[in-house]
Structures are given as structure tokens and as C-alpha cells.
Design an enzyme around this catalytic site. Sequence first.
Site, PDB file in Angstrom:
ATOM      1  N   HIS A 130       3.987   4.683 111.493  1.00  0.00           N
ATOM      2  CA  HIS A 130       4.077   5.644 110.418  1.00  0.00           C
ATOM      3  C   HIS A 130       2.939   6.607 110.454  1.00  0.00           C
ATOM      4  O   HIS A 130       2.852   7.946 110.761  1.00  0.00           O
ATOM      5  CB  HIS A 130       4.388   5.386 108.994  1.00  0.00           C
ATOM      6  CG  HIS A 130       4.394   6.465 107.968  1.00  0.00           C
ATOM      7  ND1 HIS A 130       5.652   6.494 107.240  1.00  0.00           N
ATOM      8  CD2 HIS A 130       3.402   7.362 107.475  1.00  0.00           C
ATOM      9  CE1 HIS A 130       5.298   7.477 106.352  1.00  0.00           C
ATOM     10  NE2 HIS A 130       3.964   8.068 106.630  1.00  0.00           N
ATOM     11  N   GLU A 131       1.590   5.998 110.325  1.00  0.00           N
ATOM     12  CA  GLU A 131       0.200   6.566 110.445  1.00  0.00           C
ATOM     13  C   GLU A 131      -0.217   7.446 111.689  1.00  0.00           C
ATOM     14  O   GLU A 131      -0.457   8.714 111.421  1.00  0.00           O
ATOM     15  CB  GLU A 131      -0.698   5.691 109.892  1.00  0.00           C
ATOM     16  CG  GLU A 131      -0.557   5.098 108.499  1.00  0.00           C
ATOM     17  CD  GLU A 131      -0.377   6.101 107.476  1.00  0.00           C
ATOM     18  OE1 GLU A 131      -0.840   7.297 107.271  1.00  0.00           O
ATOM     19  OE2 GLU A 131       0.377   5.756 106.285  1.00  0.00           O
ATOM     20  N   CYS A 148       5.972   8.480 101.871  1.00  0.00           N
ATOM     21  CA  CYS A 148       4.705   9.041 102.576  1.00  0.00           C
ATOM     22  C   CYS A 148       4.028  10.088 101.485  1.00  0.00           C
ATOM     23  O   CYS A 148       4.719  10.649 100.599  1.00  0.00           O
ATOM     24  CB  CYS A 148       5.244   9.853 103.503  1.00  0.00           C
ATOM     25  SG  CYS A 148       4.028  10.905 104.424  1.00  0.00           S
ATOM     26  N   HIS A 169       1.599  10.692 112.305  1.00  0.00           N
ATOM     27  CA  HIS A 169       0.922  11.641 111.541  1.00  0.00           C
ATOM     28  C   HIS A 169       0.034  12.570 112.465  1.00  0.00           C
ATOM     29  O   HIS A 169      -0.255  13.722 112.553  1.00  0.00           O
ATOM     30  CB  HIS A 169       0.170  11.392 110.625  1.00  0.00           C
ATOM     31  CG  HIS A 169       1.219  11.178 109.059  1.00  0.00           C
ATOM     32  ND1 HIS A 169       2.021  12.327 108.925  1.00  0.00           N
ATOM     33  CD2 HIS A 169       1.411  10.149 108.313  1.00  0.00           C
ATOM     34  CE1 HIS A 169       2.439  11.818 107.750  1.00  0.00           C
ATOM     35  NE2 HIS A 169       2.169  10.732 107.474  1.00  0.00           N
TER      36      HIS A 169
HETATM   37 NI    NI Z   1       2.800   9.402 105.621  1.00  0.00          NI
END
Ligand code: NI
Length: 172
Positions: free
Chosen positions: A138-139, A96, A142
Amino acid sequence: MTELAIVRMGHPVLMRPADPVTDPTAPEVARLIDDMRDALTASGGVGLAAPQVAAGLRVVLYSVPEGRGAPVPLTALVNPTLDPLGEERVVDWEACLSLPGLTGAVPRWRRVRLTATLPDGTALEREAEDFHARVLQHEIDHLDGIVYPMRMDDLSTFGFVDEIKARFAEGA
Ligand code: NI
């Protein structure tokens, strides 16, 4: 054109849920996406979420490069949501831009359904699997204040890329 700095894990904007975008076609959203595209291109990553540039809005940019499944060009998603398809989970390495130099093995759903709005206001729905599904998870994590170590179930695989590569190359 400003190049936005990428904030690192521990910054408060990365640790709280981002706000929904009221109007995906608003000029300030287009500006944010332009700035995020510059920051992502400069960093060489495959994905970036607005909180990583200290903007607490539900916007992500991502792509799937050649060699990681069917390629997806750089795409901006506004207010994206994911639903897992099936029960299958896969563990693979992640990194990341907000945790520079680090990597870890993260379990993710193998297949997901994505629902989002594109910056022109049109609705998008697509199914994704493997690397594509992993990048999306993953995104979009966030946007909920979640960074990948919080998804790991074996923190012994978390560490600096060169150390981890050397250790796993040895089969240790
Ligand atoms: Ni990330």
C-alpha cells in the site's frame, strides 16, 4: 516542528511517481521523516508515504501493530522496492489517510521481499507476509502514484466505512 497536512486522493502529488532520494542521510530527508512521523502519530495510521504530505520523494514510514502478525516498530524506508514471493494473492480491507472515511477490499501479494535504504544509509532487505506485506504494498504504491482503489478488482466493496461495515456485518 511543523505538523504537515495530509493531502487527499486527487491531489497531483499523489497521482505521479515520486523521485528517488539521492542521499538518504541528507538532513532534509531526516527532517521530512521527523515531520512525517508527527503527521502519522497524530493521525493514528500505520503507514504514511511522503507524497501524502505533498513531498514527491521515495520515502515511507510504516509499522505493524500488535495483533497483526509479528510487530514491526515504526520504520522509515528510503527508495524502497518490492518483489512478490510466489503467486499467492489475498483480498483484505484497506483504508488510507488520503481517503478519509473510506474503505475497500484490495487484492495484494501475500509474501514480498523488501529492499530499501534506512535513513542512516544502511541497506535493508527483509521478507514480509500477510498484513506486513499488505502495508508495504500500500505505502510503496503511493510512491508510484497508485492509491488503493486503483488496485481493486471489485469496486462494489468500495465505500464509506460505516456503510460497508453495516452491509458486510449483515452478510449482504
Ligand atoms: Ni495510503
